[in-house]
Scaffold this motif. Structure first.
Motif, PDB file in Angstrom:
ATOM      1  N   VAL A   1       0.188   0.403   2.745  1.00 55.89           N
ATOM      2  CA  VAL A   1       0.042  -0.511   1.745  1.00 55.89           C
ATOM      3  C   VAL A   1      -0.993  -0.241   0.579  1.00 55.89           C
ATOM      4  O   VAL A   1      -0.803  -0.492  -0.435  1.00 55.89           O
ATOM      5  CB  VAL A   1      -0.802  -1.843   2.573  1.00 55.89           C
ATOM      6  N   LEU A   2      -1.770   0.531   0.856  1.00 63.20           N
ATOM      7  CA  LEU A   2      -2.741   1.028  -0.138  1.00 63.20           C
ATOM      8  C   LEU A   2      -1.845   1.990  -1.196  1.00 63.20           C
ATOM      9  O   LEU A   2      -2.080   1.527  -2.187  1.00 63.20           O
ATOM     10  CB  LEU A   2      -3.882   1.856   0.542  1.00 63.20           C
ATOM     11  N   GLN A   3      -0.931   2.781  -0.433  1.00 61.42           N
ATOM     12  CA  GLN A   3      -0.195   3.497  -1.434  1.00 61.42           C
ATOM     13  C   GLN A   3       0.563   2.691  -2.425  1.00 61.42           C
ATOM     14  O   GLN A   3       0.861   3.067  -3.488  1.00 61.42           O
ATOM     15  CB  GLN A   3       0.688   4.502  -0.364  1.00 61.42           C
ATOM     16  N   GLU A   4       1.077   1.603  -1.891  1.00 60.27           N
ATOM     17  CA  GLU A   4       1.943   0.893  -2.760  1.00 60.27           C
ATOM     18  C   GLU A   4       1.131   0.143  -3.741  1.00 60.27           C
ATOM     19  O   GLU A   4       1.630   0.208  -5.082  1.00 60.27           O
ATOM     20  CB  GLU A   4       2.849  -0.119  -1.761  1.00 60.27           C
TER      21      GLU A   4
ATOM     22  N   HIS B   1     -10.172  -5.083   6.619  1.00 57.76           N
ATOM     23  CA  HIS B   1      -9.997  -5.813   5.230  1.00 57.76           C
ATOM     24  C   HIS B   1      -9.608  -4.860   4.189  1.00 57.76           C
ATOM     25  O   HIS B   1     -10.551  -3.755   3.966  1.00 57.76           O
ATOM     26  CB  HIS B   1     -11.281  -6.601   4.649  1.00 57.76           C
ATOM     27  N   LEU B   2      -8.755  -4.891   3.298  1.00 59.75           N
ATOM     28  CA  LEU B   2      -8.195  -4.060   2.276  1.00 59.75           C
ATOM     29  C   LEU B   2      -8.034  -4.649   0.886  1.00 59.75           C
ATOM     30  O   LEU B   2      -7.518  -5.657   0.947  1.00 59.75           O
ATOM     31  CB  LEU B   2      -7.022  -3.235   2.623  1.00 59.75           C
ATOM     32  N   SER B   3      -8.938  -3.973   0.013  1.00 48.50           N
ATOM     33  CA  SER B   3      -8.818  -4.542  -1.640  1.00 48.50           C
ATOM     34  C   SER B   3      -8.625  -3.578  -2.409  1.00 48.50           C
ATOM     35  O   SER B   3      -9.329  -2.606  -2.283  1.00 48.50           O
ATOM     36  CB  SER B   3     -10.174  -5.327  -1.751  1.00 48.50           C
ATOM     37  N   VAL B   4      -7.483  -3.818  -3.421  1.00 52.94           N
ATOM     38  CA  VAL B   4      -7.324  -2.917  -4.310  1.00 52.94           C
ATOM     39  C   VAL B   4      -7.474  -3.728  -5.727  1.00 52.94           C
ATOM     40  O   VAL B   4      -6.428  -4.485  -5.659  1.00 52.94           O
ATOM     41  CB  VAL B   4      -5.867  -2.242  -4.015  1.00 52.94           C
TER      42      VAL B   4
ATOM     43  N   LEU C   1      -2.570 -13.363 -16.310  1.00 53.60           N
ATOM     44  CA  LEU C   1      -2.629 -12.630 -17.647  1.00 53.60           C
ATOM     45  C   LEU C   1      -3.738 -12.107 -18.251  1.00 53.60           C
ATOM     46  O   LEU C   1      -4.718 -13.103 -18.429  1.00 53.60           O
ATOM     47  CB  LEU C   1      -1.527 -13.417 -18.675  1.00 53.60           C
ATOM     48  N   GLY C   2      -3.967 -10.739 -18.315  1.00 48.84           N
ATOM     49  CA  GLY C   2      -5.194 -10.419 -19.259  1.00 48.84           C
ATOM     50  C   GLY C   2      -6.514 -10.401 -18.297  1.00 48.84           C
ATOM     51  O   GLY C   2      -7.781  -9.940 -18.785  1.00 48.84           O
ATOM     52  N   CYS C   3      -6.242 -10.514 -17.112  1.00 47.56           N
ATOM     53  CA  CYS C   3      -7.431 -10.585 -16.294  1.00 47.56           C
ATOM     54  C   CYS C   3      -7.269  -9.837 -14.818  1.00 47.56           C
ATOM     55  O   CYS C   3      -8.055  -9.762 -14.073  1.00 47.56           O
ATOM     56  CB  CYS C   3      -7.768 -12.031 -15.633  1.00 47.56           C
ATOM     57  N   GLY C   4      -6.148  -8.865 -14.758  1.00 48.75           N
ATOM     58  CA  GLY C   4      -6.472  -7.760 -13.969  1.00 48.75           C
ATOM     59  C   GLY C   4      -5.533  -8.418 -12.673  1.00 48.75           C
ATOM     60  O   GLY C   4      -5.085  -9.453 -12.640  1.00 48.75           O
ATOM     61  N   THR C   5      -5.498  -7.528 -11.508  1.00 51.83           N
ATOM     62  CA  THR C   5      -4.665  -8.005 -10.241  1.00 51.83           C
ATOM     63  C   THR C   5      -5.646  -7.332  -9.192  1.00 51.83           C
ATOM     64  O   THR C   5      -6.313  -6.251  -9.121  1.00 51.83           O
ATOM     65  CB  THR C   5      -3.537  -7.263 -10.529  1.00 51.83           C
ATOM     66  N   GLU C   6      -5.468  -8.317  -8.189  1.00 53.03           N
ATOM     67  CA  GLU C   6      -6.268  -7.804  -6.780  1.00 53.03           C
ATOM     68  C   GLU C   6      -5.284  -8.221  -5.716  1.00 53.03           C
ATOM     69  O   GLU C   6      -4.605  -9.152  -5.484  1.00 53.03           O
ATOM     70  CB  GLU C   6      -7.433  -8.525  -6.681  1.00 53.03           C
ATOM     71  N   VAL C   7      -4.853  -7.143  -4.784  1.00 53.49           N
ATOM     72  CA  VAL C   7      -3.999  -7.027  -3.573  1.00 53.49           C
ATOM     73  C   VAL C   7      -5.116  -7.090  -2.446  1.00 53.49           C
ATOM     74  O   VAL C   7      -5.929  -6.136  -2.411  1.00 53.49           O
ATOM     75  CB  VAL C   7      -3.289  -5.899  -3.576  1.00 53.49           C
ATOM     76  N   LEU C   8      -4.975  -8.193  -1.654  1.00 57.31           N
ATOM     77  CA  LEU C   8      -5.838  -8.578  -0.479  1.00 57.31           C
ATOM     78  C   LEU C   8      -5.035  -8.231   0.702  1.00 57.31           C
ATOM     79  O   LEU C   8      -4.130  -9.129   0.830  1.00 57.31           O
ATOM     80  CB  LEU C   8      -6.670  -9.573  -0.497  1.00 57.31           C
ATOM     81  N   ALA C   9      -5.321  -7.265   1.725  1.00 55.20           N
ATOM     82  CA  ALA C   9      -4.676  -7.202   2.924  1.00 55.20           C
ATOM     83  C   ALA C   9      -5.570  -7.192   4.055  1.00 55.20           C
ATOM     84  O   ALA C   9      -6.684  -6.915   4.272  1.00 55.20           O
ATOM     85  CB  ALA C   9      -3.799  -6.016   3.077  1.00 55.20           C
TER      86      ALA C   9
ATOM     87  N   SER D   1      -2.212 -10.951   6.961  1.00 54.96           N
ATOM     88  CA  SER D   1      -1.671 -11.659   5.828  1.00 54.96           C
ATOM     89  C   SER D   1      -1.916 -10.881   4.600  1.00 54.96           C
ATOM     90  O   SER D   1      -2.893 -10.031   4.521  1.00 54.96           O
ATOM     91  CB  SER D   1      -2.800 -12.813   5.596  1.00 54.96           C
ATOM     92  N   LEU D   2      -1.186 -10.974   3.618  1.00 53.25           N
ATOM     93  CA  LEU D   2      -1.150 -10.293   2.255  1.00 53.25           C
ATOM     94  C   LEU D   2      -1.304 -11.382   1.210  1.00 53.25           C
ATOM     95  O   LEU D   2      -0.454 -12.089   1.256  1.00 53.25           O
ATOM     96  CB  LEU D   2       0.111  -9.466   2.134  1.00 53.25           C
TER      97      LEU D   2
END
Length: 527
Positions: A437-440, A466-469, A513-521, A506-507
């Protein structure tokens, strides 16, 4: 004058003889005068009585002509008695009304006792009046019989009864139009109305007429629940008692509404229903009970659950096979391909030593050695990406650190890693899933975000891993992008979700738009 000195009424009959003399007979008619006076008094009392009663009253002769009408009759039809006496009904009523009245009069004249009718008349203004009439024959010696009648107007009552009947029929039609099984209970739980669906279900699924009657009008719903009658939704004593108590609490005002799912064993098999009990907002109380058949939904849900479980098992198997193939390919690249390249590199070095007389040959060999060295480095990098040795040998944190270092060497993006696992090892399958998941997530950030910094947080808490990217890139519209990805069946997104779902986690992806992205797993820890 009598001998007592009182004046008496007499009748004198005189006769003159030829010789001029008179003869007279005098008769006392006191009794006749008394009888006539009593008759007049009785007639006056009769008229006074008949004019005082609120009911209309009349008498007709055998020809259908009115010979008596009371005051209420004249008022009801807005006619004077003088202009109606001696006339038939046809003088002031339509023919269709007169015909029906004449038919009823004929029935009375042909009978020796009174009869009751519901009759209609039409007034001067065209309004229809409905009467509850009692008609009776009046016979006196050899005289022609008369017809007497008394009537009370029931127009409003009949209209109200008709409106009530219409309302009842409307309620019945509404109840029967509902496909769910419906029953109306009074405040004691007695069934006072059911719809067609309720009756059909009871008829088709009862084992005896007595059991069917136990769910019909007049039966007690709570007793039906206790006895396990079909349609009450219970398959055992416990569930039947629970429903019975819940309905009782609602009828007593302790609860506002009751809903539950219940099953019912029938000759067709086990059926499932949603039971709803709603109070009647009327002074007398009561409730409406409805059963909505959810058997097909239940079966569809069970099939869906089975299909989902099968898909998860297939996905897990696919991932296992994929990881095994990656591991084998990694080993093949490292052991066979890498060793072959190393051997080739040694041979090229030996050839370079042998070519002492051709400078050009030596240069060509040196270029070949450089190409082989690049292939060796590339194969080793591919082997590590396919299956980082650190993941199997040292654990999740070491593999993540290696991957972060690889990104830092090949990209200008600043990467920050925060973690609290240190050297703690988790279940191998969990470590692998989290790493993929971190790789992707990192791959998507590198390809699409145009970010300057990446923040990675890996935290082991009491509830799980918990993982956050998170990146500071351009972001995106989550709903729009997810819709497109689902249409394209994005393997990256599907793979991430499958890996997380495989552990019951859970994912979540937050972006704008303009404020970045966060992936939480989130991965719950295996028991």
């Amino acid at each position: 004058m009598s001998k007592e000195g009182k004046n008496l009424p007499v009748e004198v009959t005189a006769c003159q003889f030829p010789d001029g003399c008179w003869s007279a007979i005098i008769r006392d008619i006191s009794e006749r005068h008394l009888a006539q006076a009593q008759e007049r008094a009785a007639e006056e009392k009769f008229h006074s009585y008949m004019d005082a009663i609120p009911a209309v009253a009349w008498m007709k002769n055998a020809d259908g002509r009115y010979i008596y009408l009371n005051k209420a009759w004249a008022k009801a039809f807005d006619l004077s008695r003088e202009e109606c006496l001696g006339k038939p009904s046809s003088a002031f009523m339509p023919e269709v009304v007169v015909k029906k009245l004449a038919e009823n009069d004929a029935l009375v004249l042909g009978s020796d006792q009174g009869q009751e009718f519901i009759e209609e008349t039409v007034d001067l203004y065209g309004g229809t009046r409905i009467w509850n009439s009692i008609k009776f024959p009046i016979r006196s010696g050899e005289n022609s019989p008369l017809i007497g009648g008394v009537a009370i107007e029931v127009t409003e009552q009949r209209k109200a009864a008709k409106a009530l009947q219409d309302s009842s029929e409307l309620s019945r039609a509404v109840l029967d139009s509902v496909r769910s099984q419906l029953a109306v209970l009074d405040h004691n739980g007695t069934i006072i109305a059911v719809n067609e669906a309720w009756r059909n279900f009871a008829r088709e699924n009862s084992s005896s007429p007595e059991q069917e009657a136990g769910t019909g009008i007049g039966a007690n719903f709570m007793e039906a629940c206790r006895d396990g009658a079909p349609g009450t939704g219970n398959t055992d004593d416990a569930s039947g008692e629970a429903i019975r108590q819940a309905v009782l609490d609602l009828l007593q005002g302790k609860t506002e509404r009751f809903t539950c799912e219940c099953s019912c064993v029938t000759p067709a098999g086990c059926l499932w229903f949603t039971l709803n009990v709603t109070p009647l907002r009327v002074p007398s109380g009561g409730a409406v009970v409805s059963y909505f058949d959810i058997t097909e939904n239940k079966r569809s849900h069970e099939i869906q659950q089975m299909a989902t479980a099968q898909l998860k098992a297939i996905a897990a198997k696919r991932q296992t096979i994929q990881e095994e193939e990656r591991r084998e390919l990694s080993m093949e690249l490292h052991d066979h391909f890498g060793q072959t390249l190393t051997s080739l590199q040694l041979h090229l070095h030996a050839l370079h030593s042998e070519l002492t007389e051709s400078e050009r040959g030596r240069m060509i060999v040196l270029e070949g050695i450089a190409n082989v060295e690049e292939l060796v480095a590339t194969s080793r990098d591919l082997a590590r990406r396919l299956r980082p040795p650190a993941l199997d040998d040292l654990g999740l944190v070491s593999a993540v650190r290696w991957h972060v270092n690889q990104i830092a060497r090949s990209s200008s993006m600043a990467v920050d890693l925060q973690q609290n696992l240190d050297d703690r090892r988790l279940a191998p399958a969990l470590e692998l899933a989290c790493f993929r998941v971190l790789q992707e997530a990192l791959s998507n950030a590198l390809r699409h975000s145009l970010a300057n910094t990446l923040s990675i947080a890996l935290s082991l808490e009491l509830d799980g891993l918990h993982l956050s990217v998170k990146d500071d890139g351009i972001g995106f519209n989550v709903d729009e992008t997810f819709s497109k990805l689902q249409q394209l069946a994005s393997l990256g997104l599907i793979g991430m979700r499958e890996r997380v779902a495989g552990f019951g986690g859970s994912l979540q992806i937050n972006a704008s738009l303009g404020c970045g992205t966060e992936v939480l797993a989130f991965f719950p820890l295996p028991p």
